[in-house]
Design an enzyme around this catalytic site. Structure first.
Site, PDB file in Angstrom:
ATOM      1  N   GLY A  13       0.835  -1.210   0.000  1.00 37.42           N
ATOM      2  CA  GLY A  13       0.000   0.000   0.000  1.00 37.42           C
ATOM      3  C   GLY A  13       0.862   1.250   0.000  1.00 37.42           C
ATOM      4  N   TYR A 148     -15.051   1.235   8.363  1.00 35.01           N
ATOM      5  CA  TYR A 148     -13.639   1.594   8.568  1.00 35.01           C
ATOM      6  C   TYR A 148     -13.419   2.072  10.000  1.00 35.01           C
ATOM      7  CZ  TYR A 148      -9.093   3.820   7.704  1.00 35.01           C
ATOM      8  OH  TYR A 148      -7.772   4.179   7.739  1.00 35.01           O
TER       9      TYR A 148
END
Ligand code: UDP
Length: 313
Positions: A13, A148
């Site tokens: 990422g 999230y």
């Protein structure tokens, strides 16, 4: 003295890849894991020929089996852009819950330090401003961002439980908006969106009135703070971010100025539960880590724009 070994989840990422590069540079052996749902293997291309680096495609919601010694586990695996976690809410919840459980299990089995990549989203749409670590937040658990926010709140809770029950050597970084090279044009976050729109002479999409604020930290500053946190013995959360606060309209104007683009600004609807303001109080990080961001938004944007331009040519 043998070199230390770090396992980094979410290593392909944006933040994970910069952290991998930094730790390899410091002499660590880095074992990189990523399921590539949003990470990109090209982010790690600079480490491809590095002897002290291995990459394994692995989903951290499954048991993590690593042979040999591990000194640190850095858990960065998560979908991190609102657009991505709206598309993959269940995977987001699993990365924060099952993924953190597995990463903590590995750290405990290896007697390794554990560093959790948490987020300013634990503060939700904050009623306290700027946000200190002592603030408990204002989160809508059943809204579209809940997957999230709650996964990260769970990951903090389980890290603290492992600390209290198993004496795990944990650390929690609350990461505020971070930007820099290796973000994706299509990842939906505001900095890459605006830069790519400006460079392509497409309109910049400002959601709502653009009066909502964010504080933007350049990736190198964030990684520096993270490495310092790894090296201290402190288990309560630490805000890592740049306290400079800008409205989204100010950011749009700055991107237009720095790119010299003739793009217009268009308004789009404000997404549900979009936090109205965000700015870290970094008193704790300053005191504990002797750290504060050095790179001003304008300078960081210059570097980031140059990177996106170099990828186009
Ligand atoms: N935003 C925007 N235009 C875009 C993308 C985002 O106006 O093309 C706004 C978004 O509504 C939010 C802020 O920019 O208020 C930051 O969004 P981002 O997705 O980067 O991160 P967040 O801090 O919301 O997680």
């Amino acid at each position: 003295m043998p070199k230390k070994t770090a396992v980094i989840t979410g290593a392909a990422g944006f933040i994970g890849s910069h952290l991998s590069q930094r730790l390899v540079g410091e002499g660590f052996y880095v074992i990189a894991l990523d399921n590539l749902i949003t990470g990109h293997i090209e982010n790690l291309s600079c480490l491809r020929n590095e002897k002290r680096f291995t990459f394994t495609k692995h989903d951290v919601t499954k048991f993590i089996d690593i042979k040999g010694r591990v000194d640190c586990v850095l858990h960065f695996a998560s979908l991190a852009s609102p657009e991505d976690y709206l598309k993959f809410p269940i995977q987001t919840l699993k990365a924060g819950s099952l993924g953190t459980h597995n990463a903590l299990g590995l750290a405990l089995a290896k007697k390794a330090k554990f560093l959790l990549a948490s987020t300013s989203e634990v503060y939700g749409d904050p009623k306290e401003h700027p946000q200190k670590e002592s603030y408990w937040g204002h989160v809508n658990p059943i809204g579209v961002r809940g997957c999230y926010d709650e996964s990260k709140r769970f990951s903090e809770a389980i890290s603290m439980a492992y600390r209290r029950i198993h004496k795990a050597d944990t650390r929690i970084a609350r990461i505020f908006n971070t930007y820099g090279p290796r973000m994706c044009c299509d990842d939906g976050r505001v900095v890459p969106n605006f830069i790519c729109q400006a460079l392509d002479n497409r309109p910049l999409t400002v959601y709502g009135k653009g009066a909502q604020t964010r504080s933007f930290c350049y990736i190198d500053d964030l990684v520096e703070g993270m490495v310092r946190l790894l090296n201290v013995n402190f288990y309560e959360p630490v805000n890592l971010g740049n306290p400079g606060e800008f409205t989204i309209l100010e950011l749009a104007s700055l991107v237009l100025k720095l790119t010299g683009s003739k793009s217009k600004i268009v308004r789009k609807p404000l997404p549900q539960d979009d936090p109205r303001q965000r700015r870290p109080d970094i008193t704790r990080a300053k005191r504990l880590l002797k750290w504060q961001p050095k790179i001003k938004l304008e300078d960081g944007l210059h570097r980031t724009i140059a990177w996106f331009e170099s990828r186009k040519s």
